[in-house]
Design a protein around this motif. Structure first.
Motif, PDB file in Angstrom:
ATOM      1  N   ARG A 142       0.820  -1.208   0.000  1.00  0.00           N
ATOM      2  CA  ARG A 142       0.000   0.000   0.000  1.00  0.00           C
ATOM      3  C   ARG A 142       0.860   1.267   0.000  1.00  0.00           C
ATOM      4  N   GLN A 199     -11.211 -10.557  -6.115  1.00  0.00           N
ATOM      5  CA  GLN A 199     -10.174 -11.171  -5.294  1.00  0.00           C
ATOM      6  C   GLN A 199     -10.317 -12.701  -5.292  1.00  0.00           C
ATOM      7  N   ASP A 255      -7.497 -15.687  -5.137  1.00  0.00           N
ATOM      8  CA  ASP A 255      -7.489 -16.705  -4.091  1.00  0.00           C
ATOM      9  C   ASP A 255      -7.566 -18.089  -4.707  1.00  0.00           C
ATOM     10  N   LEU A 306      -4.206 -18.953  -6.250  1.00  0.00           N
ATOM     11  CA  LEU A 306      -3.143 -19.120  -5.247  1.00  0.00           C
ATOM     12  C   LEU A 306      -3.377 -20.386  -4.427  1.00  0.00           C
ATOM     13  N   ARG A 338       2.477 -16.029  -7.797  1.00  0.00           N
ATOM     14  CA  ARG A 338       1.843 -14.769  -8.165  1.00  0.00           C
ATOM     15  C   ARG A 338       1.917 -14.514  -9.660  1.00  0.00           C
ATOM     16  N   ARG A 395      -7.871 -20.634   6.969  1.00  0.00           N
ATOM     17  CA  ARG A 395      -6.926 -20.053   6.011  1.00  0.00           C
ATOM     18  C   ARG A 395      -5.477 -20.112   6.497  1.00  0.00           C
ATOM     19  N   MET A 418      -3.108 -19.205   3.298  1.00  0.00           N
ATOM     20  CA  MET A 418      -3.788 -18.217   2.453  1.00  0.00           C
ATOM     21  C   MET A 418      -3.786 -16.851   3.140  1.00  0.00           C
ATOM     22  N   THR A 434      -1.705 -13.767   1.939  1.00  0.00           N
ATOM     23  CA  THR A 434      -2.095 -12.790   0.915  1.00  0.00           C
ATOM     24  C   THR A 434      -2.663 -11.522   1.541  1.00  0.00           C
ATOM     25  N   ASP A 451      -1.955  -8.455   3.810  1.00  0.00           N
ATOM     26  CA  ASP A 451      -0.761  -7.757   4.306  1.00  0.00           C
ATOM     27  C   ASP A 451      -0.736  -7.642   5.829  1.00  0.00           C
ATOM     28  N   SER A 452      -1.898  -7.295   6.395  1.00  0.00           N
ATOM     29  CA  SER A 452      -1.896  -6.932   7.809  1.00  0.00           C
ATOM     30  C   SER A 452      -1.968  -8.159   8.720  1.00  0.00           C
TER      31      SER A 452
END
Lengths: 461, 304
Positions: free
Chosen positions: A264, A341, A345, A348, A354, B100, B105, B108, B110-111
């Motif tokens: 970000r 998204q 998902d 992945l 990626r 997840r 998973m 994926t 970020d936080s």
């Protein structure tokens, strides 16, 4: 009394109309127990009366300004002695101009008595016209005020009427844009048709030689004029192709980086920085192309033993490509971000990396949108003028070699129309024919692009 | 009504039913009112049988944070080979987050930060040296909303085998696609239109396509995150049948909002509440004789 005074009076009356309407509605409301018993808020009553004042009187005002001059001129000309009546339209218009100057007191020596008399007449007609305009407009506004005042009642549906007027206003605004486009197309079209009377359409579209010099005098040497537009369109195509070769991969990949990889924080910095490119004036890109990139390309080519002209298609195309990068990247970024998204998902979760996800799922899913963006960028490249004027040169070579000088449609339009021109030679009119062709091409491209983008949107929403 | 209020009223109801137990015991469990209680809560042990003697996957002291907010508290759970384990609990209880974690998973997001030990066949899956690609091939996932790729049905199923280089030639790939579709119970419906887009199928068919896509890479564990929540009852029944068939060959962990579904498809059930694993037991025990008040309150429909 001049036009601006009349206009100011009308505006004052409109304001007065608003206050009166509002005040009257509040007064009416007072008799029946408060504003809540009115059909509409007091604002709407005021606005409605103001609109009643404004619309007819302003329409009359505008109409008067437009036709006033024409009518007065023809009246003055009709009264002139016979010798002036036989003049051509152009000469008559010059004559009226000089009459206006005489009326304003600007003249050398003593004007002819007939002209002086006509000038006086012109002056008195103009004065009469203004006074009657003032009378008509002000009485219209007054009448509207009075009618509005008398028709007002607590049940009166002022809100509905104001809404209708507002809708009309919005419609008019959108029509202005459409009519302007139509006007532009027609003006270009008629000039282009005049050109096609002098030069056959087939010769223009399929001719391989462009040399738009026509003899002005009969005894002038050379320059019979050749109006084959193919070299120009080939030149445009070569430069646009080079630009797209630069812009599409760079723009697309930066969009992929920004939307799929960048954190970000990086995104918050890089995206605005990329968009700065879009804010650079094309003229500055032009300098950059002509003074920095073109010599660089030339030196590089010479170092490799290639023959590069100093104004090469390559230099102009590369710089144009750089200009278009933010265009491609921001459009592609939008469509790539719009890919759900869940697609990422899903890929992945199957153990794709990626880049595999980007290559095999994201880009195919976003492809229609990307294609749409690229087509918009192409039409932008084709219509771009300043960079090519400064960096691409003027020689209409029919070549696909990017190291040679080529010229584009836009460059030729500029050179044909710059300076003093007579608007009845094919040389000048050719600019309009070129403009028309360019317009048609970019219109088709935009239409196609919007269609593709729309189709893409339907898929995901 | 907020989660706490919901919970309080549910607990209140339970209290009225079973008198003799102090109200404080319940508030301790809810423990959202003050810090001390919530500390107690993080030490609270999961009731039932969360651990197994031999586990396919095991998790110890798993904590998950989104930025600074902790959403999972010390989850200890074993998942046995070829069992179907259901994870239930009210919205926001962390069951999907936990799921997840099992194939990373959460990487994926970020936080998101995961702590604790998670192993697959004894191998730490959060080892920094571990490549996440083969892990996800071994632990596949089916999502809440069917998400077929915008490709043909065939290419959707062939996607995994292709990227992992599982097949050498076309005939072999054809075979993998056919077997996967057959195992997902979709073959009969799509065998004549394998090259039409997968997005053109109905919702239930799309979800079975996603299951076929997942089993095409021969995973060992399949994670299912509310796989039927976007489907109608008939499609749901079809998927539930499929889960029963698949459990012969795969270990399945399924998150569901439907308690009936958990009861129908699973052999063990884990109940999560506000980030804590409250109770794990054989499904029959959980639904007939829950040992924890919260579990009982949830499965009897007092909240959630």
């Amino acid at each position: 009394m001049n036009f601006s005074t009349i206009f100011a009076i009308v505006v004052l009356m409109i304001g007065l109309g608003y206050l009166l309407g509002r005040g009257r509605s509040v007064q009416l409301a007072g008799q029946i127990g408060g504003v809540r018993h009115l059909n509409s808020l007091p604002f709407y009553y005021g606005a409605l009366i103001a609109l009643w004042c404004a619309i007819p009187s302003l329409l009359i005002f505008m109409g008067w300004i437009v036709f006033d001059d024409i009518i007065i001129r023809s009246m003055v000309v009709a009264e002139l002695p016979a010798q002036y009546q036989q003049m051509s339209a152009a000469e008559q218009s010059l004559l009226v101009n000089s009459l206006e100057n005489i009326a304003a007191g600007v003249h050398f020596g003593e004007p002819e008595p007939a002209l002086q008399e006509a000038a006086n007449r012109l002056l008195s007609l103009q004065t009469a016209s203004r006074w009657s305009l003032a009378g008509v407009v002000i009485s219209t506004a007054l009448a509207a005020l009075v009618i509005g005042w008398t028709r007002m009642s607590p049940q009166y549906k002022a809100r509905v009427h104001v809404e209708t007027v507002f809708k009309g206003l919005l419609l008019t605004s959108s029509l202005i844009a459409i009519f302007t486009t139509v006007g532009i197309v027609l003006s270009v079209l008629f000039e282009a048709l005049r050109f096609f009377r002098a030069v056959p359409f087939t010769e223009f579209v399929f001719g391989l030689e462009w040399s738009p010099q026509t003899a002005i005098r009969a005894d002038q040497v050379g320059s019979s004029g050749a109006f084959g537009a193919v070299p120009l369109f080939v030149g445009t195509l070569v430069i646009s192709a080079i630009a797209m070769l630069v812009a599409v991969p760079t723009g697309l990949m930066s969009a992929i980086y920004l939307s799929e990889y960048a954190s970000r924080r990086v995104r918050a910095w890089v995206k605005p920085a990329l968009e700065v490119l879009a804010g650079i004036p094309t003229v500055v890109y032009g300098f950059f192309a002509a003074l920095t990139v073109a010599p660089f390309v030339r030196n590089l080519g010479e170092a490799m033993g290639l023959d590069v002209s100093s104004e090469s298609a390559l230099a102009a195309g590369v710089v144009m490509g750089v200009m278009i990068i933010p265009f491609v990247s921001s459009l592609s970024d939008d469509v790539i971000s719009a890919v759900p998204q869940s697609m990422r998902d899903g890929s992945l979760a199957l153990g794709a990396t990626r880049s595999e996800t980007v290559k095999q799922v994201i880009v195919p899913a976003a492809l229609p949108g990307i294609v749409g963006g690229v087509l918009l960028a192409v039409s932008r490249a084709i219509g771009e003028t300043m960079i090519v004027v400064m960096a691409a040169g003027l020689a209409a070579n029919l070549t696909a070699n990017p190291l040679e000088t080529v010229t584009t449609v836009t460059v030729q339009i500029v050179t044909l129309l710059v300076g003093d021109q007579e608007f009845n030679s094919p040389k000048t009119l050719a600019a309009f024919a070129l403009g028309l062709m360019l317009f048609v091409i970019t219109l088709c491209l935009n239409f196609l692009a919007l269609h593709v983008v729309k189709k893409y949107r339907e898929q995901y929403e | 009504m907020s989660m706490n209020e919901q919970y309080a009223s549910a607990v209140g109801g339970a209290n009225e039913l079973k008198e003799g137990r102090s109200m404080e015991a319940y508030t301790d469990l809810a423990g959202t009112d003050h810090a001390e209680v919530s500390k107690d809560r993080t030490r609270e042990k999961t009731v039932g049988k969360p651990l197994l003697e031999s586990a396919k996957m095991s998790t110890r002291n798993v904590k998950v944070f989104y930025d600074d907010k902790q959403v999972l508290f010390d989850v200890n759970l074993d998942i046995g080979a070829n069992e179907v384990i259901a994870m239930i609990g009210p919205s926001g209880c962390g069951k999907s987050t936990f799921l997840r974690c099992l194939n990373r998973m959460n990487d994926t997001i970020d936080s998101c930060r995961v702590e604790g030990d998670l192993t697959l066949d004894g191998q730490n899956i959060y080892d920094p040296k571990l490549d996440v690609v083969p892990l996800r091939a071994r632990v596949g996932m089916v999502f809440q909303k069917p998400n077929p790729f915008p490709k043909s049905i065939y290419d959707n199923v062939a996607y995994g085998p292709r990227i992992h280089g599982l097949v050498d030639h076309r005939a072999e790939l054809d075979e993998v696609v056919e077997t996967s579709l057959k195992r997902a119970g979709l073959w009969e419906e799509v065998k004549d239109r394998l090259h039409q887009p997968g997005t053109g199928l109905s919702g239930g068919q799309q979800q079975r396509l996603c299951i076929a896509r997942t089993i095409a890479v021969s995973p060992e564990v399949i994670l299912m995150d509310e796989p039927c929540s976007a489907l109608d009852p008939i499609a749901t029944a079809r998927i539930e049948e499929l889960i029963a068939e698949l459990s012969e060959n795969f270990t399945i962990a399924i998150v569901t909002h439907s308690m009936q579904q958990a009861a129908r498809v699973s052999s063990r059930t884990a109940y999560f509440h506000l980030g804590k694993l409250i109770e794990v037991n054989d499904t029959e025990v959980v639904f007939t004789n829950p040992q924890h008040k919260l579990t009982e309150a949830y499965i009897t429909g007092r909240f959630g």
